[in-house]
Motif scaffolding. Structure first.
Motif, short mmCIF file in Angstrom:
data_model
loop_
_atom_site.label_atom_id
_atom_site.label_comp_id
_atom_site.label_asym_id
_atom_site.label_seq_id
_atom_site.Cartn_x
_atom_site.Cartn_y
_atom_site.Cartn_z
N HIS A 126 -32.45 -10.10 14.26
CA HIS A 126 -31.68 -10.03 13.12
C HIS A 126 -32.75 -10.20 11.72
O HIS A 126 -33.03 -11.28 11.42
CB HIS A 126 -30.62 -11.32 13.19
N THR A 127 -32.96 -9.18 11.20
CA THR A 127 -33.75 -9.16 10.06
C THR A 127 -33.28 -8.36 8.84
O THR A 127 -32.53 -7.42 9.22
CB THR A 127 -35.20 -8.57 10.29
N HIS A 128 -33.80 -8.35 7.96
CA HIS A 128 -33.40 -7.48 6.48
C HIS A 128 -34.57 -6.94 5.84
O HIS A 128 -35.82 -7.61 6.03
CB HIS A 128 -32.66 -8.51 5.49
N LYS B 46 -29.06 -8.00 -1.30
CA LYS B 46 -28.06 -7.04 -1.29
C LYS B 46 -28.31 -6.23 -2.69
O LYS B 46 -27.83 -4.93 -2.59
CB LYS B 46 -26.59 -7.43 -1.13
N THR C 121 -31.44 -5.08 10.57
CA THR C 121 -29.93 -4.97 10.43
C THR C 121 -29.49 -5.56 8.92
O THR C 121 -28.76 -6.58 8.78
CB THR C 121 -29.38 -6.19 11.39
N GLU C 122 -29.88 -4.64 8.19
CA GLU C 122 -29.33 -4.82 6.64
C GLU C 122 -27.96 -4.78 6.40
O GLU C 122 -27.40 -4.16 7.20
CB GLU C 122 -30.18 -3.74 5.79
N HIS C 123 -27.52 -5.36 5.51
CA HIS C 123 -26.04 -5.50 5.29
C HIS C 123 -25.66 -4.18 4.84
O HIS C 123 -26.08 -3.34 4.09
CB HIS C 123 -25.96 -6.35 3.76
N THR D 69 -25.11 -3.27 1.54
CA THR D 69 -25.96 -3.56 0.59
C THR D 69 -26.19 -2.45 -0.46
O THR D 69 -25.81 -1.21 -0.30
CB THR D 69 -27.41 -3.61 1.23
N GLU E 45 -25.71 -5.01 9.51
CA GLU E 45 -24.89 -6.24 9.68
C GLU E 45 -23.51 -6.09 8.85
O GLU E 45 -23.58 -5.43 7.78
CB GLU E 45 -25.70 -7.28 9.10
N ASP F 149 -32.99 -13.88 10.62
CA ASP F 149 -32.09 -13.51 9.52
C ASP F 149 -32.93 -13.59 8.22
O ASP F 149 -32.57 -13.76 7.08
CB ASP F 149 -31.01 -14.83 9.26
N HIS G 26 -34.69 -12.52 4.99
CA HIS G 26 -35.00 -11.49 3.88
C HIS G 26 -36.61 -11.60 3.26
O HIS G 26 -36.50 -10.87 2.15
CB HIS G 26 -34.08 -11.89 2.76
#
Length: 253
Positions: free
Chosen positions: A7-9, A14, A41-43, A46, A79, A190, A192
């Motif tokens: 789980h990373t961005h 956003k 797993t970018e939003h 976004t 995500e 998670d 950012h």
């Protein structure tokens, strides 16, 4: 063995544009923390999601279900917010991620998020890994959703931000909830911000090239989840740096 953060961005937030330099700083820090792979797993809602993927396609080789970023495997994913609260991580081939993102275009606003059951219906039968993100976070819990619907997921996320906010006992709470549903638990930072990498890690027994292989390894229990003793320092430092960077961007504007 393959050490992976699931789980990373790739963006600071956003509301920011995708920055290749910032993304590379994330990848380099991930490698320095012993990671062989991450799931990006970018939003899904976004700013300019498609532009981010276009830039990744342009700059990096794609093999299996991942980009090769200076020796780091970056599995493609996103995500997704669902109706009545909750976030779901979807990891798979970029073609499936792009197609699903296009399907979700009418569901990017808070009052139009897709129902969890409908999201699962749309992704059933595809070689995807589906994870319930931070399932007991007060702002976006999954605990109120129908248990039979949740059982269609592959795993739940023991989330570094939640361990920092609520204490390490949150890991046991997520495990108990997952046991009740018959699901696996995995670890996601998670992040950012680069400093958060290494706070939690999944050590998968076998190297994986696709999301389907990764899913099979996880469902077979062929992995170990590690929570760093330095988690609180890593997350706190990352959060402080993130706020400083956001303030500097506002000043610059």
């Amino acid at each position: 063995m393959m050490s992976i953060d699931l789980h990373t961005h790739g963006k600071l937030s956003k509301k920011t544009n995708f920055s290749l330099d910032y993304f590379l700083s994330m990848a380099r820090e991930a490698k320095e923390n012993g990671l062989h792979a991450v799931a990006l797993t970018e939003h899904f809602n976004t700013l300019h999601f498609a532009d981010m993927m276009d830039q990744l396609d342009h700059h990096f080789e794609y093999k299996g279900d991942y980009y090769v970023v200076e020796g780091l495997k970056v599995f493609s994913g996103m995500e997704i917010d669902v109706a009545n609260k909750g976030h779901i991580l979807i990891i798979g081939n970029r073609s499936h991620i792009r197609d699903l993102r296009q399907q979700l275009e009418p569901h990017t606003a808070k009052d139009s998020f897709i129902a969890l059951e409908e999201l699962l219906n749309r992704t059933d039968g595809y070689p995807l890994l589906r994870i319930g993100a931070h399932p007991m976070r007060e702002s976006t819990p999954l605990t109120h959703h129908d248990a039979d619907t949740l059982r269609r997921l592959d795993a739940l996320d023991i989330n570094a931000k939640d361990l920092f906010q609520y204490g390490f006992g949150m890991a046991d709470q997520v495990r108990q909830f997952a046991d009740h549903l018959g699901l696996k638990v995995i670890a996601g930072s998670d992040s950012h911000q680069p400093l958060q990498f290494g706070s939690v890690v999944n050590h998968v027994d076998n190297v994986c090239e696709t999301a389907e292989q990764l899913r099979n390894e996880l469902l077979s229990g062929n992995y170990q989840l590690e929570i760093s003793a330095c988690l609180n320092v890593k997350v706190k430092a990352a959060q402080m740096m993130k706020e400083l960077l956001k303030k500097s961007m506002v000043v610059a504007l």
